[in-house]
Design an enzyme around this catalytic site. Structure first.
Site, PDB file in Angstrom:
ATOM      1  CB  ILE A 476      54.644  30.404 137.715  1.00  0.00           C
ATOM      2  CG1 ILE A 476      54.496  29.222 138.687  1.00  0.00           C
ATOM      3  CG2 ILE A 476      53.289  31.026 137.416  1.00  0.00           C
ATOM      4  CD1 ILE A 476      53.865  29.573 140.008  1.00  0.00           C
ATOM      5  CB  ALA A 612      47.473  25.691 141.729  1.00  0.00           C
ATOM      6  N   GLY A 665      60.847  15.466 144.521  1.00  0.00           N
ATOM      7  CA  GLY A 665      60.708  16.919 144.327  1.00  0.00           C
ATOM      8  C   GLY A 665      59.328  17.425 144.705  1.00  0.00           C
ATOM      9  CG  ASP A 679      52.003  27.264 151.536  1.00  0.00           C
ATOM     10  OD1 ASP A 679      52.137  28.471 151.277  1.00  0.00           O
ATOM     11  OD2 ASP A 679      51.559  26.423 150.736  1.00  0.00           O
ATOM     12  CE  LYS A 683      48.429  27.027 149.340  1.00  0.00           C
ATOM     13  NZ  LYS A 683      48.801  25.687 148.920  1.00  0.00           N
ATOM     14  N   GLY A 798      51.594  22.965 140.755  1.00  0.00           N
ATOM     15  CA  GLY A 798      52.201  22.704 139.451  1.00  0.00           C
ATOM     16  C   GLY A 798      52.156  23.948 138.595  1.00  0.00           C
TER      17      GLY A 798
END
Ligand code: ADP
Ligand code: ASP
Ligand code: MG
Length: 821
Positions: A476, A612, A665, A679, A683, A798
């Site tokens: 990132i 994101a 992945g 996770d 959030k 991403g």
């Protein structure tokens, strides 16, 4: 007749003296008559003072300094003068140095350095430089003659800061010039008493000498030649973007120099002003540049503020007490007592209640001022009406100056807002009654930051430099730097926003460059020049740099930096981060960070914590702030789980989909970290808090969708086998849902203040039904968006989109800081 003055740096070496000569040659060619005042070669006055001080305590090192000064002059002579002329000049300078050495030996023997002998010691600098320059000019075809100003400038006996007797001095100067055809090269800074004792006019006093000569001779103009392009909007050594003011008034110049702009020595302006002689400030090393004209007119009418200057070191004293209102003539007694002892007061403020008077003095006068004032008010102090006065130190004054300020409302507000957003604590404020300046007392450590922030606020309207510090240089981080590099030019040209990445670090190394790191270099190249680091070291350095408009970007996933967020925000440094840990821990921490950021007027931004690059937190806040009420939030908040369940339909195998996802992945190395829902729980916790619900992490109901055998499997391999063995568990749920025309989705929800995470079967009319790929989706049901909820959908993971989200926040912070009000 012109009066020119060349400062220390203009005569600091043979090379610069050659530049001076070029300038004078061109004046000669124009047929101008000139008087030339020169300073000592640069650094020499400081060395002379140090020699005197060392000698007075018996420190033989004064001889080393003497040698250095000798070498400086000798080498200038050797470089400038023809061989035949060198010996006499070397001998002349050597005679002066011998005289100086005798004097220093005397000081050393007596162990005493009076102001009187210090003045004589200091006089040697100008006496040597003027001799060499006069000789060199003559050699180069500009007939010149040295004038020792002590023969004409007559002063009182206030050694170190002598007052000029203008009547005698002016007559002497006029007489001397009547009889002299050559260009006189005059020693600046020095004069003498009626008895012939050497005096000086105060540090930086050569400027004043030039004005004295210029005024006595009714010169057409006085030119101060120095090492900068004129009077600038701020000290160029402190503010990189400072620019030259082509025209300012005597009053403005007076205020600027009084408040620390070293480019002109304050008393210089008085003689010039009286005779209305324009002063020009010019650069010896850039002579064709017009420089600054100082006259009765104030130019730049569009600029309400002309300059920002600062006095680095002052002390603040406050006279206060409950009984002060009734005490007669407090101010006049206070300032009368200080004036009697020649203590000059830099700044005064008085609360309108008359309960206190605060004033600033140079630090060396602080103790004396304290004693004098306590003495003056001894009666009132012992009667308990007034408190004994104390001095506060390590403070500075910053001033904004300009004649047109009085016609422009809101200047003071803009000033204090710019300081506030940078966390600079203002101790006292004063506005000159002429409204020519507004000054503020601030902590000394913040001076450079304050001057830069104010310069940006007043001169670079809609221009801003953000200083970015990035911790964590993984995927990132690299993507963010790449994006910053690609957008830099556009942002600077279109939005006036300059992004300086000042500091970067990974787990082992850190690198800083205050001028901005070159982003075309690779991580390896940048960090190769770096030093070893850890999180705390990096943060300490960010704080120590104390730059205005600082932004801390945490691109790590760990908690080391998170534990310092409060500390960072308290230093008025904004934070933006994709790291979720700060907001998904204890509620107390979440609230504390919100409060500190609000109190310090900085931003704490974390849009990328959820979804994101998708705008989720900001629309939620917009809804809330505009008075809407959040009834329900539902979200698919994990790209991985979105992919897995969007792919899971009749005729597929759950275990196989998880395996595929892992191979591509899309999952964490251990897919259970995704499937556990932790996770996602973080959030929804953050969203719930943003929606206004005080929830602790333990209050979230997280459904465990994995059979016990899968949870217990010791390795990832064994877990995948266990998943195949338990295929039926998932299949049953999926088939049951399909029979009702529904699909399974891993949903986080908030309803009636309760947050839940788990598998849910959703029907075709639900927005989640048609979700595909790895997209995230958040559905807000609110009082306004009730029958048609507000839906946000898109890629929720991403590096590209996450970095873009962080980048957008950096720009938001820039815009917030630019609009200082
Ligand atoms: P000289 O030796 O020529 O007298 P000084 O060092 O006394 O030169 O003064 C020039 C210096 O003043 C510049 O180098 C600059 O750093 C400093 N300075 C401070 N404030 C200002 C300002 N507002 N504009 C220009 N120079 C400034
Ligand atoms: N040489 C003196 C000083 O350094 C005077 C001057 O340069 O103006 O203070
Ligand atoms: Mg100077």
């Amino acid at each position: 007749m012109l009066l020119l003055k060349f400062g220390g740096t203009s005569v600091g070496s043979a090379e610069s003296i050659r530049e001076v000569c070029k300038i004078l040659k061109s004046y000669k060619e124009e047929g101008k008559r000139c008087g030339i005042v020169v300073s000592a070669m640069s650094g020499v006055t400081n060395k002379l003072i140090a020699m005197g001080q060392k000698a007075s305590v018996g420190d033989e090192h004064y001889l080393t300094l003497l040698k250095e000064v000798e070498e400086l002059h000798f080498s200038a002579i050797r470089e400038l003068l023809l061989v035949s002329a060198q010996s006499p000049m070397l001998a002349q300078v050597k005679r002066l140095l011998n005289e100086l050495e005798d004097l220093l030996r005397g000081i050393s023997m007596l162990r005493e350095l009076s102001l009187r002998s210090l003045d004589t010691v200091q006089s040697f600098g100008e006496r040597m430089s003027s001799a060499i320059i006069a000789q060199y000019l003559t050699q180069e075809g500009v007939p010149a003659i040295q004038l020792d100003a002590r023969t004409v400038v007559k002063t009182n006996r206030s050694f170190g800061y002598a007052k000029v007797d203008f009547l005698k001095t002016n007559a002497n100067i006029v007489r001397y010039f009547e009889d002299t055809k050559e260009y006189p090269v005059i020693t600046g800074f020095i004069g003498s008493t009626e008895e012939g004792e050497t005096t000086t006019l105060g540090r930086g006093g050569s400027d004043y000498s030039a004005a004295i000569f210029g005024a006595a001779l009714d010169a057409e103009s006085i030119e101060i030649w120095t090492d900068v392009d004129g009077v600038m909007t701020a000290d160029p050594r402190v503010v990189k973007d400072a620019f030259t003011l082509s025209q300012i008034s005597y009053e403005e110049a007076m205020e600027m120099s009084h408040f620390g702009a070293k480019v002109i020595y304050p008393p210089t302006l008085q003689p010039a002003f009286q005779k209305k002689i324009p002063l020009y400030i010019k650069n010896t090393f850039n002579p064709s540049f017009i420089g600054t004209r100082i006259s009765v007119e104030t130019g730049h009418n569009d600029l309400p503020v002309k300059g920002i200057s600062s006095i680095k070191d002052i002390a603040l004293l406050t006279l206060k007490g409950s009984g002060m209102v009734g005490v007669s003539g407090v101010s006049s007694r206070l300032f009368g007592a200080l004036a009697k002892e020649d203590i000059s007061v830099v700044l005064i403020t008085q609360a309108s209640s008359e309960h206190s008077i605060t004033f600033a003095v140079a630090p060396e006068f602080a103790s004396k001022a304290q004693t004098i004032v306590n003495q003056e008010f001894i009666g009132e102090i012992s009667a308990g009406k007034i408190d004994a006065i104390e001095a506060e130190r390590d403070l500075s004054v910053i001033a904004i100056i300009g004649e047109n300020m009085k016609a422009t409302p809101g200047i003071a507000a803009a000033k204090f807002s710019a300081l506030g957003k940078n966390g600079i604590n203002v101790r006292a404020i004063a506005q000159g009654s002429s409204e020519l300046n507004i000054s503020a007392v601030i902590p000394q450590r913040d001076v450079a930051k304050a001057v830069n922030a104010l310069h940006e606020a007043f001169f670079l309207s809609n221009k801003m430099t953000l200083n970015v510090f990035m911790l964590g240089w993984g995927l990132i981080g690299s993507t963010l730097l790449k994006q910053i590099k690609e957008q830099a030019q556009y942002l600077q040209e279109e939005q006036g926003l300059k992004i300086n990445v000042v500091g970067v670090a990974n787990t082992s190394k850190m690198y800083f460059d205050e001028n901005g790191i070159d982003l075309s270099l690779s991580k390896e190249e940048v960090l190769a020049a770096g030093e070893s680091s850890d999180t705390l070291k990096f943060i300490e350095r960010v704080k120590a740099l104390n730059l205005p408009n600082s932004v801390f970007v945490d691109c790590t996933a760990g908690k080391d930096a998170v534990e310092r967020y409060k500390d960072i925000l308290s230093e008025s440094i904004s934070i933006c981060t994709p790291n979720k840990l700060a907001n998904s821990g204890p509620l107390r921490v979440y609230k504390e960070l919100q409060q500190v950021a609000a109190y310090r007027k900085v931003k704490f931004m974390y849009e990328t914590n959820v979804g994101a690059g998708l705008p989720v937190i900001s629309p939620l806040n917009d809804l809330k702030n505009s008075g809407d009420r959040i009834l329900k939030i539902e979200g698919i908040l994990s790209g991985t789980l979105s992919y897995i369940f969007n792919s899971y339909k009749l005729g597929t195998s759950f275990a196989q989909i998880v395996k595929d996802a892992k191979e591509k992945g899309f999952t964490e190395p251990d897919p259970r970290d995704d499937l556990s829902g932790t996770d996602v729980a973080r959030k929804i916790l953050i969203l719930a808090r943003e929606a206004g619900f005080d929830i602790e992490p333990e209050e979230i109901e997280v459904e465990n969708i994995l059979p016990q055998e899968c949870v217990d499997a010791p390795t990832v391999e064994e877990f995948l086998t266990a998943l195949t063995n338990n295929e039926h568990v998932f299949e049953e749920r999926m088939v049951a849902a399909a029979e009702d025309g529904k699909v399974l989705r891993f949903v986080a929800s908030l309803e009636d203040g309760k947050a839940k995470v788990g598998l849910k079967a959703v029907a075709e009319d639900h927005p989640f039904y048609h979700l595909s790929g790895s997209d995230n989706m958040v559905v807000f049901t609110t009082r306004r968006y009730c029958s048609e909820p507000l839906v946000v959908k898109g890629p929720g993971a991403g590096a590209e989109v996450t970095a873009a989200g962080v980048f957008a926040e950096i720009i938001t912070i820039g815009n917030y800081l630019t609009h200082a009000q």
